[in-house]
Design a protein around this motif. Structure first.
Motif, PDB file in Angstrom:
ATOM      1  N   LEU A 146      -2.705  -0.270  -3.134  1.00 11.82           N
ATOM      2  CA  LEU A 146      -2.722   0.013  -1.690  1.00 11.82           C
ATOM      3  C   LEU A 146      -3.303  -1.153  -0.901  1.00 11.82           C
ATOM      4  O   LEU A 146      -2.768  -1.535   0.162  1.00 11.82           O
ATOM      5  N   LEU A 147      -4.385  -1.745  -1.388  1.00 10.03           N
ATOM      6  CA  LEU A 147      -4.984  -2.881  -0.681  1.00 10.03           C
ATOM      7  C   LEU A 147      -4.055  -4.092  -0.709  1.00 10.03           C
ATOM      8  O   LEU A 147      -3.951  -4.835   0.281  1.00 10.03           O
ATOM      9  N   ALA A 148      -3.364  -4.299  -1.828  1.00 11.40           N
ATOM     10  CA  ALA A 148      -2.395  -5.392  -1.888  1.00 11.40           C
ATOM     11  C   ALA A 148      -1.252  -5.152  -0.920  1.00 11.40           C
ATOM     12  O   ALA A 148      -0.788  -6.079  -0.236  1.00 11.40           O
ATOM     13  N   ALA A 149      -0.777  -3.903  -0.846  1.00 12.11           N
ATOM     14  CA  ALA A 149       0.304  -3.587   0.089  1.00 12.11           C
ATOM     15  C   ALA A 149      -0.122  -3.861   1.526  1.00 12.11           C
ATOM     16  O   ALA A 149       0.665  -4.374   2.332  1.00 12.11           O
ATOM     17  N   ALA A 150      -1.378  -3.537   1.865  1.00 12.56           N
ATOM     18  CA  ALA A 150      -1.864  -3.810   3.218  1.00 12.56           C
ATOM     19  C   ALA A 150      -1.808  -5.302   3.530  1.00 12.56           C
ATOM     20  O   ALA A 150      -1.389  -5.711   4.628  1.00 12.56           O
ATOM     21  N   LEU A 151      -2.208  -6.131   2.577  1.00  7.96           N
ATOM     22  CA  LEU A 151      -2.139  -7.584   2.777  1.00  7.96           C
ATOM     23  C   LEU A 151      -0.699  -8.044   2.984  1.00  7.96           C
ATOM     24  O   LEU A 151      -0.413  -8.883   3.854  1.00  7.96           O
ATOM     25  N   LEU A 152       0.204  -7.496   2.203  1.00 13.08           N
ATOM     26  CA  LEU A 152       1.603  -7.918   2.277  1.00 13.08           C
ATOM     27  C   LEU A 152       2.263  -7.434   3.561  1.00 13.08           C
ATOM     28  O   LEU A 152       3.078  -8.161   4.160  1.00 13.08           O
ATOM     29  N   VAL A 153       1.928  -6.226   4.009  1.00 14.19           N
ATOM     30  CA  VAL A 153       2.463  -5.734   5.286  1.00 14.19           C
ATOM     31  C   VAL A 153       1.964  -6.603   6.431  1.00 14.19           C
ATOM     32  O   VAL A 153       2.710  -6.940   7.355  1.00 14.19           O
ATOM     33  N   ALA A 154       0.700  -7.001   6.374  1.00 15.27           N
ATOM     34  CA  ALA A 154       0.149  -7.870   7.414  1.00 15.27           C
ATOM     35  C   ALA A 154       0.868  -9.211   7.473  1.00 15.27           C
ATOM     36  O   ALA A 154       0.870  -9.879   8.503  1.00 15.27           O
ATOM     37  N   ARG A 155       1.505  -9.603   6.364  1.00 17.41           N
ATOM     38  CA  ARG A 155       2.230 -10.878   6.306  1.00 17.41           C
ATOM     39  C   ARG A 155       3.723 -10.706   6.549  1.00 17.41           C
ATOM     40  O   ARG A 155       4.489 -11.657   6.381  1.00 17.41           O
ATOM     41  N   GLY A 156       4.157  -9.491   6.899  1.00 16.34           N
ATOM     42  CA  GLY A 156       5.548  -9.317   7.300  1.00 16.34           C
ATOM     43  C   GLY A 156       6.396  -8.407   6.446  1.00 16.34           C
ATOM     44  O   GLY A 156       7.532  -8.099   6.815  1.00 16.34           O
ATOM     45  N   SER A 157       5.902  -7.970   5.309  1.00 17.63           N
ATOM     46  CA  SER A 157       6.665  -7.035   4.481  1.00 17.63           C
ATOM     47  C   SER A 157       6.543  -5.618   5.048  1.00 17.63           C
ATOM     48  O   SER A 157       5.726  -5.346   5.926  1.00 17.63           O
ATOM     49  N   THR A 158       7.367  -4.719   4.547  1.00 21.16           N
ATOM     50  CA  THR A 158       7.232  -3.304   4.866  1.00 21.16           C
ATOM     51  C   THR A 158       6.857  -2.573   3.579  1.00 21.16           C
ATOM     52  O   THR A 158       7.148  -3.045   2.477  1.00 21.16           O
ATOM     53  N   ALA A 159       6.227  -1.407   3.732  1.00 22.75           N
ATOM     54  CA  ALA A 159       5.797  -0.668   2.545  1.00 22.75           C
ATOM     55  C   ALA A 159       5.906   0.824   2.775  1.00 22.75           C
ATOM     56  O   ALA A 159       5.577   1.328   3.856  1.00 22.75           O
ATOM     57  N   VAL A 160       6.378   1.508   1.751  1.00 28.31           N
ATOM     58  CA  VAL A 160       6.369   2.967   1.699  1.00 28.31           C
ATOM     59  C   VAL A 160       5.391   3.357   0.599  1.00 28.31           C
ATOM     60  O   VAL A 160       5.502   2.885  -0.539  1.00 28.31           O
ATOM     61  N   VAL A 161       4.419   4.194   0.931  1.00 28.09           N
ATOM     62  CA  VAL A 161       3.397   4.616  -0.016  1.00 28.09           C
ATOM     63  C   VAL A 161       3.712   6.020  -0.500  1.00 28.09           C
ATOM     64  O   VAL A 161       3.936   6.938   0.297  1.00 28.09           O
ATOM     65  N   VAL A 162       3.726   6.175  -1.828  1.00 29.34           N
ATOM     66  CA  VAL A 162       3.947   7.481  -2.451  1.00 29.34           C
ATOM     67  C   VAL A 162       2.664   7.884  -3.168  1.00 29.34           C
ATOM     68  O   VAL A 162       2.221   7.198  -4.092  1.00 29.34           O
ATOM     69  N   ARG A 163       2.048   8.985  -2.748  1.00 20.94           N
ATOM     70  CA  ARG A 163       0.807   9.467  -3.355  1.00 20.94           C
ATOM     71  C   ARG A 163       1.157  10.399  -4.512  1.00 20.94           C
ATOM     72  O   ARG A 163       1.759  11.449  -4.309  1.00 20.94           O
ATOM     73  N   LEU A 164       0.759   9.998  -5.717  1.00 19.26           N
ATOM     74  CA  LEU A 164       1.152  10.758  -6.908  1.00 19.26           C
ATOM     75  C   LEU A 164      -0.060  11.028  -7.793  1.00 19.26           C
ATOM     76  O   LEU A 164      -0.089  10.688  -8.963  1.00 19.26           O
ATOM     77  N   GLY A 165      -1.052  11.635  -7.212  1.00 15.70           N
ATOM     78  CA  GLY A 165      -2.242  11.983  -7.965  1.00 15.70           C
ATOM     79  C   GLY A 165      -2.950  13.134  -7.303  1.00 15.70           C
ATOM     80  O   GLY A 165      -2.583  13.573  -6.204  1.00 15.70           O
ATOM     81  N   THR A 166      -3.983  13.653  -7.964  1.00 12.92           N
ATOM     82  CA  THR A 166      -4.748  14.748  -7.378  1.00 12.92           C
ATOM     83  C   THR A 166      -5.542  14.284  -6.165  1.00 12.92           C
ATOM     84  O   THR A 166      -5.948  15.091  -5.338  1.00 12.92           O
ATOM     85  N   ARG A 167      -5.750  12.984  -6.074  1.00 12.92           N
ATOM     86  CA  ARG A 167      -6.423  12.390  -4.925  1.00 12.92           C
ATOM     87  C   ARG A 167      -5.867  10.973  -4.794  1.00 12.92           C
ATOM     88  O   ARG A 167      -5.010  10.555  -5.558  1.00 12.92           O
ATOM     89  N   VAL A 168      -6.349  10.244  -3.824  1.00 17.55           N
ATOM     90  CA  VAL A 168      -5.910   8.869  -3.641  1.00 17.55           C
ATOM     91  C   VAL A 168      -7.112   8.043  -3.205  1.00 17.55           C
ATOM     92  O   VAL A 168      -8.074   8.588  -2.646  1.00 17.55           O
ATOM     93  N   HIS A 169      -7.075   6.755  -3.496  1.00 19.42           N
ATOM     94  CA  HIS A 169      -8.192   5.883  -3.135  1.00 19.42           C
ATOM     95  C   HIS A 169      -8.304   5.825  -1.615  1.00 19.42           C
ATOM     96  O   HIS A 169      -7.424   5.300  -0.936  1.00 19.42           O
ATOM     97  N   GLY A 170      -9.404   6.360  -1.076  1.00 27.91           N
ATOM     98  CA  GLY A 170      -9.521   6.530   0.368  1.00 27.91           C
ATOM     99  C   GLY A 170      -9.455   5.225   1.142  1.00 27.91           C
ATOM    100  O   GLY A 170      -8.706   5.106   2.117  1.00 27.91           O
ATOM    101  N   ARG A 171     -10.271   4.253   0.754  1.00 26.98           N
ATOM    102  CA  ARG A 171     -10.273   2.984   1.507  1.00 26.98           C
ATOM    103  C   ARG A 171      -8.927   2.296   1.411  1.00 26.98           C
ATOM    104  O   ARG A 171      -8.423   1.746   2.397  1.00 26.98           O
ATOM    105  N   GLY A 172      -8.322   2.346   0.233  1.00 29.37           N
ATOM    106  CA  GLY A 172      -7.021   1.719   0.075  1.00 29.37           C
ATOM    107  C   GLY A 172      -5.976   2.357   0.962  1.00 29.37           C
ATOM    108  O   GLY A 172      -5.184   1.652   1.627  1.00 29.37           O
ATOM    109  N   LEU A 173      -5.952   3.690   1.012  1.00 27.56           N
ATOM    110  CA  LEU A 173      -4.961   4.385   1.836  1.00 27.56           C
ATOM    111  C   LEU A 173      -5.185   4.097   3.312  1.00 27.56           C
ATOM    112  O   LEU A 173      -4.232   3.807   4.048  1.00 27.56           O
TER     113      LEU A 173
END
Length: 229
Positions: free
Chosen positions: A68-95
């Motif tokens: 999630l943190l890597a995706a945030a860096l890449l989106v900030a540089r121009g990429s797009t991202a779709v996040v799929v949450r597939l666990g009982t919880r998710v990393h809060g800061r990353g999300l």
């Protein structure tokens, strides 16, 4: 800085090496995420792209946070991202960081079919479902989603595994299907033994090790697996 895989350590050896650094407040996850983002950019560059469409398969553990943190860096540089949450919880800061950067987060009850459709349009899939702390294969809903992706066929996205392909045992390399075979595995701190053994070696693709500061701690630790030279 990243390097190709040399030797492999067990999950316990790596966790033991991380412990004093985490206690000292070293930003290991941020270093991992920055290295992961660089490796994703290298994968995109090999396809003639500077930015791309990403799908992040985020599990409950720390490697979901790395993705999630890597995706945030890449989106900030121009990429797009779709996040799929597939666990009982998710990393809060990353999300939160990914959402603030502009990533689109699918609802927790998104169907396997809708996830497979997003993957079909992606350039890169980040497999951040299971990390070194997991044993055995994927469980619902991740198992169904990965199975649907594999069944859909015609997938052109490059799979980048975060630390190791989900379902591969970090110590033995035993693979518990379904496993998304990676074009590249980006592992953190040190190579994992399972990436050099059995099915894990075949599932991992090219393995790159991101330096997060464990080198001095592991200097006197004997690797569990030494690559033939």
């Amino acid at each position: 800085m990243s390097a190709d895989l040399a030797d492999g350590y067990t999950a316990d050896q790596v966790r033991t090496a991380e412990r004093p650094l985490l206690a000292a407040g070293e930003p290991l996850m941020d270093r991992a995420a920055a290295g992961l983002a660089r490796e994703v950019e290298a994968v995109l560059a090999a396809r003639g792209r500077r930015t791309g469409r990403l799908v992040v398969l985020a599990g409950s553990g720390s490697n979901g946070g790395d993705a999630l943190l890597a995706a945030a860096l890449l989106v900030a540089r121009g990429s797009t991202a779709v996040v799929v949450r597939l666990g009982t919880r998710v990393h809060g800061r990353g999300l939160r960081t990914a959402e603030r950067a502009g990533a689109r987060v699918l609802p927790p009850d998104a169907s396997a079919g809708s996830v497979a459709a997003a993957v079909a349009e992606a350039d890169v899939v980040l497999d951040g479902l299971l990390g070194t702390g997991a044993r055995g294969g994927l469980r619902a809903p991740g198992r169904q989603v990965v199975a649907r992706i594999l069944e859909s066929g015609g997938r052109s996205a490059a799979v980048v595994a975060v630390d190791l392909p989900s379902g591969v045992d970090p110590d033995t390399g035993v693979a518990h299907p379904p496993v998304l075979r990676a074009e590249r595995t980006v592992t953190f701190g040190a190579g994992k033994a399972g990436l050099l053994l059995a099915a894990g070696r075949r599932a991992a693709g090219r393995v790159r090790v991101v330096d997060i500061g464990l080198g001095p701690v592991l200097a006197d630790v004997v690797p569990a697996v030494r690559r033939g030279r």
